[in-house]
Motif scaffolding. Sequence first.
Motif, PDB file in Angstrom:
ATOM      1  N   GLU A  35       0.817  -1.209   0.000  1.00 55.16           N
ATOM      2  CA  GLU A  35       0.000   0.000   0.000  1.00 55.16           C
ATOM      3  C   GLU A  35       0.854   1.265   0.000  1.00 55.16           C
ATOM      4  OE1 GLU A  35      -3.286   0.430  -0.116  1.00 55.16           O
ATOM      5  OE2 GLU A  35      -3.757  -1.705  -0.268  1.00 55.16           O
ATOM      6  N   SER A  36       1.960   1.240   0.764  1.00 52.58           N
ATOM      7  CA  SER A  36       2.815   2.429   0.875  1.00 52.58           C
ATOM      8  C   SER A  36       4.167   2.016   1.410  1.00 52.58           C
ATOM      9  CB  SER A  36       2.179   3.464   1.818  1.00 52.58           C
ATOM     10  OG  SER A  36       2.208   2.987   3.159  1.00 52.58           O
ATOM     11  N   SER A 118      -5.445  -0.303   5.448  1.00 51.60           N
ATOM     12  CA  SER A 118      -5.526   0.933   4.672  1.00 51.60           C
ATOM     13  C   SER A 118      -7.005   1.135   4.376  1.00 51.60           C
ATOM     14  CB  SER A 118      -4.712   0.814   3.371  1.00 51.60           C
ATOM     15  OG  SER A 118      -5.294  -0.155   2.519  1.00 51.60           O
ATOM     16  N   PRO A 119      -7.404   2.302   3.897  1.00 54.60           N
ATOM     17  CA  PRO A 119      -8.829   2.502   3.585  1.00 54.60           C
ATOM     18  C   PRO A 119      -9.394   1.449   2.640  1.00 54.60           C
ATOM     19  CG  PRO A 119      -7.689   4.603   3.574  1.00 54.60           C
ATOM     20  CD  PRO A 119      -6.618   3.549   3.747  1.00 54.60           C
ATOM     21  N   SER A 120      -8.562   0.914   1.746  1.00 55.07           N
ATOM     22  CA  SER A 120      -9.057  -0.057   0.771  1.00 55.07           C
ATOM     23  C   SER A 120      -9.131  -1.479   1.322  1.00 55.07           C
ATOM     24  CB  SER A 120      -8.171  -0.041  -0.481  1.00 55.07           C
ATOM     25  OG  SER A 120      -6.850  -0.449  -0.157  1.00 55.07           O
ATOM     26  N   THR A 121      -8.442  -1.746   2.449  1.00 56.02           N
ATOM     27  CA  THR A 121      -8.418  -3.115   2.978  1.00 56.02           C
ATOM     28  C   THR A 121      -9.081  -3.261   4.338  1.00 56.02           C
ATOM     29  OG1 THR A 121      -6.287  -2.837   4.125  1.00 56.02           O
ATOM     30  CG2 THR A 121      -6.226  -3.505   1.793  1.00 56.02           C
ATOM     31  N   PHE A 143      -4.440  -9.121  15.183  1.00 56.41           N
ATOM     32  CA  PHE A 143      -4.406  -7.679  15.395  1.00 56.41           C
ATOM     33  C   PHE A 143      -4.522  -6.949  14.052  1.00 56.41           C
ATOM     34  CE2 PHE A 143      -1.889  -9.810  18.593  1.00 56.41           C
ATOM     35  CZ  PHE A 143      -2.288  -9.235  19.781  1.00 56.41           C
ATOM     36  N   VAL A 144      -5.084  -5.745  14.098  1.00 59.53           N
ATOM     37  CA  VAL A 144      -5.112  -4.881  12.923  1.00 59.53           C
ATOM     38  C   VAL A 144      -4.643  -3.494  13.338  1.00 59.53           C
ATOM     39  CG1 VAL A 144      -6.969  -6.142  11.762  1.00 59.53           C
ATOM     40  CG2 VAL A 144      -7.541  -4.241  13.292  1.00 59.53           C
ATOM     41  N   PHE A 145      -3.964  -2.812  12.400  1.00 58.65           N
ATOM     42  CA  PHE A 145      -3.458  -1.461  12.679  1.00 58.65           C
ATOM     43  C   PHE A 145      -3.249  -0.740  11.367  1.00 58.65           C
ATOM     44  CE2 PHE A 145       0.177   1.469  13.353  1.00 58.65           C
ATOM     45  CZ  PHE A 145      -0.394   2.293  14.319  1.00 58.65           C
TER      46      PHE A 145
END
Length: 301
Positions: A35-36, A118-121, A143-145
């Motif tokens: 993503e980045s 990310s906004p898309s995922t 976990f998600v971040f």
Amino acid sequence: MSDLATQETTSQTVVGWEPSMPPTDLIFDDGEPLESNRHRIAINVLIRSLQQAYLDRNNFFTSGNMFIYYSSEQARNRDFRGPDFFAVLNVDGTTERQGWVVWEEGGRYPDVIVELMSPSTASADTGTKKDIYERIFRTPDYFVFNPFDPNSLQGWHLDASQHYQPLVPNEQGWLWCQTLGLWLGTWQGTLDRETAVWLRFYDQEGNLVPLPEEAAQQDAQSAQQQLEIVQQQAQAAQQQGLQQGTLRQLLRILATRFDQVPPDIEPRLQVLEVNQLEDLVAVALTAQTLAEFVSNVPEGS
């Protein structure tokens, strides 16, 4: 066809049947970028810091942005690539792997997974993927971040009924990863020339788990501090030695005022510290008799 012929055909079919083999034409690189750049750094930070935390262990495997294959159907459809970060415990960590192929790993699935959203995922990470990790993988800690949102950390732990339960953050906002025995929390700083709030591991006492280069820097600083302490101690000992020598010489001169100085005075003087010698000089300057002076000289050890 007669019943007998039918039975014979059926029997031949059952005897000749073999289960389909897992696919062998697996791909391990889809050529899609992350993503980045921040996502790339964040993945590497988690991998390298866990390796540092488990530096004395070889019975674990950790990676990220790596394909995980868990069924023939999924491999054919290629509808799931794998998590951003994962760790598997109690496996041979020295084995080279292009990806994690469950049927080649004794049926082992990741024990810990982190998805960097990310906004898309985000919807998939907290929906479809979370469901896969809960129902199929049975991954104990998930976990998600979002690396661009410092307040986005969430986590779940698999309970006794094999369902995810939300983890409650501590006062620092960290989440406990029971499987790894580490906290997962945020840390602000500059890594790979990018300043941001990063997801980092902390030990049970709340100390930041360092990256290898941070650990090396800490070791170098500690070694330098130890060297400075030793140098200071050596200088102090040298100064004390000079003081002791000067004070003993002064005491020898003062003792000449008395006749028949006992021969054991010299070895007794040798074991005295600076403060004891200073006190004895004061006595020697005011003592009127040898007995008065000698009585103030401590016994040798």
